[in-house]
Design a protein around this motif. Structure first.
Motif, PDB file in Angstrom:
ATOM      1  N   MET A  37       0.673  -1.177   0.084  1.00  0.00           N
ATOM      2  CA  MET A  37      -0.164   0.035  -0.031  1.00  0.00           C
ATOM      3  C   MET A  37       0.769   1.410  -0.129  1.00  0.00           C
ATOM      4  N   ASN A  38       2.146   1.197   0.675  1.00  0.00           N
ATOM      5  CA  ASN A  38       2.918   2.322   0.840  1.00  0.00           C
ATOM      6  C   ASN A  38       3.618   2.647  -0.780  1.00  0.00           C
ATOM      7  N   ILE A  39       3.738   1.608  -1.391  1.00  0.00           N
ATOM      8  CA  ILE A  39       4.348   1.808  -2.793  1.00  0.00           C
ATOM      9  C   ILE A  39       3.171   2.419  -3.818  1.00  0.00           C
ATOM     10  N   MET A  40       2.012   2.229  -3.650  1.00  0.00           N
ATOM     11  CA  MET A  40       0.731   2.655  -4.413  1.00  0.00           C
ATOM     12  C   MET A  40       0.883   4.148  -4.059  1.00  0.00           C
ATOM     13  N   LEU A  41       0.856   4.506  -2.743  1.00  0.00           N
ATOM     14  CA  LEU A  41       0.660   5.713  -2.191  1.00  0.00           C
ATOM     15  C   LEU A  41       1.791   6.781  -2.950  1.00  0.00           C
ATOM     16  N   ARG A  42       3.040   6.151  -2.873  1.00  0.00           N
ATOM     17  CA  ARG A  42       4.109   6.847  -3.403  1.00  0.00           C
ATOM     18  C   ARG A  42       3.882   7.081  -5.037  1.00  0.00           C
ATOM     19  N   ILE A  43       3.559   5.981  -5.705  1.00  0.00           N
ATOM     20  CA  ILE A  43       3.235   6.113  -7.080  1.00  0.00           C
ATOM     21  C   ILE A  43       2.237   7.163  -7.501  1.00  0.00           C
ATOM     22  N   ALA A  44       1.375   7.425  -6.542  1.00  0.00           N
ATOM     23  CA  ALA A  44      -0.074   8.061  -6.872  1.00  0.00           C
ATOM     24  C   ALA A  44       0.725   9.452  -6.700  1.00  0.00           C
ATOM     25  N   ALA A  45       1.519   9.835  -5.300  1.00  0.00           N
ATOM     26  CA  ALA A  45       1.863  11.127  -5.244  1.00  0.00           C
ATOM     27  C   ALA A  45       2.740  11.642  -6.222  1.00  0.00           C
ATOM     28  N   VAL A  46       3.616  10.609  -6.858  1.00  0.00           N
ATOM     29  CA  VAL A  46       4.595  11.099  -7.941  1.00  0.00           C
ATOM     30  C   VAL A  46       3.767  11.518  -9.215  1.00  0.00           C
ATOM     31  N   SER A  47       2.775  10.701  -9.393  1.00  0.00           N
ATOM     32  CA  SER A  47       1.968  10.833 -10.638  1.00  0.00           C
ATOM     33  C   SER A  47       1.156  12.026 -10.479  1.00  0.00           C
ATOM     34  N   LEU A  48       0.750  12.434  -9.361  1.00  0.00           N
ATOM     35  CA  LEU A  48      -0.167  13.550  -9.076  1.00  0.00           C
ATOM     36  C   LEU A  48       0.869  14.876  -9.341  1.00  0.00           C
ATOM     37  N   SER A  49       2.011  14.569  -8.729  1.00  0.00           N
ATOM     38  CA  SER A  49       2.918  15.882  -8.862  1.00  0.00           C
ATOM     39  C   SER A  49       3.508  16.084 -10.472  1.00  0.00           C
ATOM     40  N   ALA A  50       3.684  15.222 -11.000  1.00  0.00           N
ATOM     41  CA  ALA A  50       3.972  15.091 -12.363  1.00  0.00           C
ATOM     42  C   ALA A  50       2.946  15.717 -13.278  1.00  0.00           C
ATOM     43  N   LEU A  51       1.728  15.424 -12.923  1.00  0.00           N
ATOM     44  CA  LEU A  51       0.433  16.139 -13.745  1.00  0.00           C
ATOM     45  C   LEU A  51       0.331  17.421 -13.378  1.00  0.00           C
ATOM     46  N   LEU A  52       0.323  17.766 -12.191  1.00  0.00           N
ATOM     47  CA  LEU A  52       0.413  19.349 -11.817  1.00  0.00           C
ATOM     48  C   LEU A  52       1.276  20.199 -12.175  1.00  0.00           C
ATOM     49  N   LEU A  53       2.767  19.772 -12.383  1.00  0.00           N
ATOM     50  CA  LEU A  53       3.596  20.549 -13.016  1.00  0.00           C
ATOM     51  C   LEU A  53       3.806  20.563 -14.582  1.00  0.00           C
ATOM     52  N   SER A  54       3.067  19.419 -15.131  1.00  0.00           N
ATOM     53  CA  SER A  54       2.985  19.597 -16.752  1.00  0.00           C
ATOM     54  C   SER A  54       1.855  20.435 -16.910  1.00  0.00           C
ATOM     55  N   ALA A  55       0.654  20.669 -16.150  1.00  0.00           N
ATOM     56  CA  ALA A  55      -0.392  21.656 -16.256  1.00  0.00           C
ATOM     57  C   ALA A  55       0.144  23.153 -16.274  1.00  0.00           C
ATOM     58  N   CYS A  56       1.000  23.211 -15.396  1.00  0.00           N
ATOM     59  CA  CYS A  56       1.470  24.723 -15.149  1.00  0.00           C
ATOM     60  C   CYS A  56       2.409  25.192 -16.296  1.00  0.00           C
ATOM     61  N   ALA A  57       3.028  24.094 -17.040  1.00  0.00           N
ATOM     62  CA  ALA A  57       4.024  24.515 -17.902  1.00  0.00           C
ATOM     63  C   ALA A  57       3.256  25.219 -19.021  1.00  0.00           C
ATOM     64  N   GLY A  58       2.165  24.849 -19.425  1.00  0.00           N
ATOM     65  CA  GLY A  58       1.724  25.222 -20.763  1.00  0.00           C
ATOM     66  C   GLY A  58       0.850  26.264 -20.486  1.00  0.00           C
ATOM     67  N   THR A  59       0.940  27.034 -19.347  1.00  0.00           N
ATOM     68  CA  THR A  59       0.078  28.205 -19.020  1.00  0.00           C
ATOM     69  C   THR A  59       0.497  29.600 -19.488  1.00  0.00           C
TER      70      THR A  59
END
Length: 77
Positions: free
Chosen positions: A1-23
């Motif tokens: 479960m800990n690994i899934m939480l880390r993967i989700a956090a990294v994925s969410l961070s990458a998604l948020l950073l990529s959304a800001c780059a295009g603005t």
């Protein structure tokens, strides 16, 4: 479960950073570029241009002049 939480956090961070780059807005000009004003006291330095291109050709280099060298005409100072 800990690994899934880390993967989700990294994925969410990458998604948020990529959304800001295009603005960011890119500066753009719809107007056609104006022709540069030729200064009558300056002329292209053809001898220097020919020399540089000849040396570059011997060395296998392609020269593209963005701002060709200028020289002052005699008696315009």
């Amino acid at each position: 479960m800990n690994i899934m939480l880390r993967i989700a956090a990294v994925s969410l961070s990458a998604l948020l950073l990529s959304a800001c780059a295009g603005t960011q807005e890119m500066p753009r000009s719809d107007a056609p570029a104006a022709e540069p004003q030729a200064r009558p006291e300056l002329t292209r330095d053809e001898l220097y241009i020919a020399y540089v291109e000849r040396v570059a050709r011997r060395r296998g280099i392609h020269v593209m002049w963005v701002n060709p060298p200028q020289k002052r005409l005699a008696g315009t100072e």
